[in-house]
Write an enzyme that holds these catalytic residues in place. Structure first.
Site, PDB file in Angstrom:
ATOM      1  N   HIS A 291       0.845  -1.194   0.000  1.00 26.16           N
ATOM      2  CA  HIS A 291       0.000   0.000   0.000  1.00 26.16           C
ATOM      3  C   HIS A 291       0.877   1.239   0.000  1.00 26.16           C
ATOM      4  O   HIS A 291       1.546   1.531   0.991  1.00 26.16           O
ATOM      5  CB  HIS A 291      -0.890  -0.031   1.254  1.00 26.16           C
ATOM      6  CG  HIS A 291      -2.063   0.894   1.186  1.00 26.16           C
ATOM      7  ND1 HIS A 291      -1.947   2.248   1.016  1.00 26.16           N
ATOM      8  CD2 HIS A 291      -3.389   0.648   1.269  1.00 26.16           C
ATOM      9  CE1 HIS A 291      -3.145   2.797   1.011  1.00 26.16           C
ATOM     10  NE2 HIS A 291      -4.040   1.844   1.167  1.00 26.16           N
ATOM     11  N   HIS A 334      -2.599   3.922  11.194  1.00 23.86           N
ATOM     12  CA  HIS A 334      -1.409   4.742  11.057  1.00 23.86           C
ATOM     13  C   HIS A 334      -1.445   5.948  11.995  1.00 23.86           C
ATOM     14  O   HIS A 334      -2.502   6.363  12.471  1.00 23.86           O
ATOM     15  CB  HIS A 334      -1.217   5.216   9.608  1.00 23.86           C
ATOM     16  CG  HIS A 334      -2.396   5.935   9.018  1.00 23.86           C
ATOM     17  ND1 HIS A 334      -3.571   5.309   8.675  1.00 23.86           N
ATOM     18  CD2 HIS A 334      -2.582   7.243   8.696  1.00 23.86           C
ATOM     19  CE1 HIS A 334      -4.435   6.173   8.175  1.00 23.86           C
ATOM     20  NE2 HIS A 334      -3.857   7.357   8.190  1.00 23.86           N
ATOM     21  N   HIS A 364      -7.696  14.463  11.987  1.00 22.90           N
ATOM     22  CA  HIS A 364      -6.767  13.587  12.696  1.00 22.90           C
ATOM     23  C   HIS A 364      -5.450  14.351  12.825  1.00 22.90           C
ATOM     24  O   HIS A 364      -4.714  14.500  11.852  1.00 22.90           O
ATOM     25  CB  HIS A 364      -6.577  12.271  11.935  1.00 22.90           C
ATOM     26  CG  HIS A 364      -7.855  11.509  11.737  1.00 22.90           C
ATOM     27  ND1 HIS A 364      -8.164  10.873  10.563  1.00 22.90           N
ATOM     28  CD2 HIS A 364      -8.904  11.309  12.573  1.00 22.90           C
ATOM     29  CE1 HIS A 364      -9.346  10.293  10.674  1.00 22.90           C
ATOM     30  NE2 HIS A 364      -9.811  10.551  11.891  1.00 22.90           N
ATOM     31  N   HIS A 370      -5.347   6.521  13.869  1.00 22.79           N
ATOM     32  CA  HIS A 370      -6.588   6.372  13.118  1.00 22.79           C
ATOM     33  C   HIS A 370      -6.401   5.324  12.034  1.00 22.79           C
ATOM     34  O   HIS A 370      -5.331   4.748  11.877  1.00 22.79           O
ATOM     35  CB  HIS A 370      -7.071   7.701  12.550  1.00 22.79           C
ATOM     36  CG  HIS A 370      -6.083   8.405  11.670  1.00 22.79           C
ATOM     37  ND1 HIS A 370      -4.923   8.987  12.143  1.00 22.79           N
ATOM     38  CD2 HIS A 370      -6.071   8.635  10.332  1.00 22.79           C
ATOM     39  CE1 HIS A 370      -4.257   9.562  11.161  1.00 22.79           C
ATOM     40  NE2 HIS A 370      -4.922   9.343  10.037  1.00 22.79           N
TER      41      HIS A 370
END
Length: 435
Positions: A291, A334, A364, A370
């Site tokens: 990713h 992360h 965030h 989160h």
């Protein structure tokens, strides 16, 4: 009050020296400020950068106008309404994750300026650092009223309803799925082609937004210069009563003019409003496994003196294919040094099963934990990894190097979700269960 959308032409290119005349012969040839400009016009230079900055970042436009912009009476302070500016000191910086439902549309007769509502921000307007994050919500066009922001450039992201941005240098029609940038110090007014409009604004106090470097990506990909559209010259003429509202030093000021400030008949330069259709963004992603970081979705960046450490990035999650093998495809759990405000223009964001609605937003802050909620984690962990088209969605982030301090109004808003932390409550220990 609705406004008809005129037939519009655009010039193409980002950061280009453009030339545009609303009346043939309005621009002088060879000299920017001849002893007598053509057609009885006044020459005026608008400098968006310091005079001696390097050529690659220097931005200025020569405007040839019916009256010089210096012709106006004094400005006086007016109410800021729900608009706030840096430094943000309404509340102490908050490490908690915050999320809001879409703000309600305003009462009848609310124009773009009166409908500005600040979520938060960072930095300092007077030192030209940081950003302000705002919602706008309007139900009426600006009639004989104009706005100019001397504190920062405005990156405007429509979410519901289109905007007709009538600027000093021409007209931009901006619809959901597009965004527009109004440079610092450029006067404009907002007409509503639809009955109401709502969206997001990043007020950038720092260096002007520019295209990010592509690095190993090479010559193609992300946003291409030719897809940015710049308005052609258009002007308003004749005596009229007009109010010009200026944001300066974090506050609103107003002056009553006897003419429109949008009286530029011809211009040439590279300090100019522009718009971009996010459908033209060439998404880069993995075609094997794992990713990549969200930086691959950067459309525009406001750089600082520290290479790679942005004052602000504008990041868009447009429709795209997911094909990664043996990969957790949504954003993983992360914590980042950068702070993220996320908005949703349309559809569903793939990291949340519910609760994040078009027109809403989440914040965030730096190093707040989160990621996907429990339902999304379970689904993505067990999904058959066939090629998947993420379609009918458009989300974005305003990302910044400094923590975002919310306003008191944002913290006390009825549409702030008090139970946002609950989306992670369903996560349970899985250690020793085999996955």
């Amino acid at each position: 009050m609705s406004a008809a959308v005129p037939s519009l032409d655009y010039l193409r290119g980002f950061g280009n020296e453009h030339v545009s005349e609303a009346v043939a012969g309005a621009l002088p040839q060879g000299r920017n400020s001849p002893q007598r400009a053509p057609l009885g016009l006044y020459p005026e230079q608008i400098s968006g950068t310091a005079f001696t900055q390097p050529r690659a970042v220097n931005r200025r436009t020569w405007a040839y106008r019916i009256l010089p912009s210096a012709k106006h009476p004094p400005f006086g302070r007016i109410s800021n309404g729900l608009l706030r500016s840096a430094p943000f000191r309404d509340v102490e910086p908050d490490p908690n994750r915050l999320r809001w439902d879409p703000p309600p549309l305003p009462a009848a007769g609310t124009d773009f300026v009166d409908g500005l509502w600040t979520i938060g921000g960072n930095g300092d307007t007077l030192s030209h650092a940081g950003i302000g994050i705002h919602w706008y919500a309007a139900s009426a066009s600006m009639t004989d009223r104009y706005f100019v922001d001397a504190d920062g450039e405005l990156l405007i992201v429509p979410q519901a309803g289109s905007l007709l941005l009538r600027t000093e240098l021409g007209v931009l029609h901006v619809t959901p799925g597009e965004f527009a940038v109004i440079p610092r110090g450029i006067r404009f007014r907002v007409d509503l082609p639809d009955s109401a409009a709502r969206g997001y604004i990043c007020e950038n106090y720092g260096a002007s937004f520019t295209l990010p470097e592509r690095g190993p990506i090479g010559a193609n990909g992300l946003a291409n210069e030719r897809d940015f559209l710049v308005p052609v010259a258009a002007y308003e003429e004749g005596p009229r009563s007009a109010q010009v509202v200026e944001k300066f030093g974090g506050n609103l000021w107003a002056a009553d003019y006897d003419h429109s400030p949008l009286d530029v008949v011809g211009w040439h330069g590279d300090y100019v409003p522009y718009k971009y259709d996010l459908a033209n963004f060439m998404v880069i992603g993995t075609i094997s496994f794992d990713h990549p970081d969200p930086s691959i979705f950067t459309v525009l960046t406001s750089p600082t003196d520290s290479p790679g450490l942005a004052n602000a990035d504008f990041v868009a999650f447009a429709p795209r294919w997911l094909v990664g093998e043996d990969t957790f495809r949504p954003p993983w759990f992360h914590r980042n040094i950068m702070s993220e405000f996320m908005g949703l223009v349309s559809g569903v964001y793939d990291a949340k099963a519910e609760g994040f609605l078009p027109g809403g937003g989440s914040l965030h802050n730096s190093f707040s934990s989160h990621g996907p909620d429990a339902e999304t984690f379970e689904r993505a962990s067990t999904a058959e990894l066939v090629p998947q088209k993420v379609d009918d969605t458009l989300a974005f982030m305003f990302e910044t190097r400094w923590p975002v301090v919310p306003t008191r109004a944002a913290m006390d808003a009825p549409h702030r979700q008090q139970g946002y932390d609950d989306v992670w409550r369903g996560l349970v220990p899985r250690f020793g269960t085999g996955g």
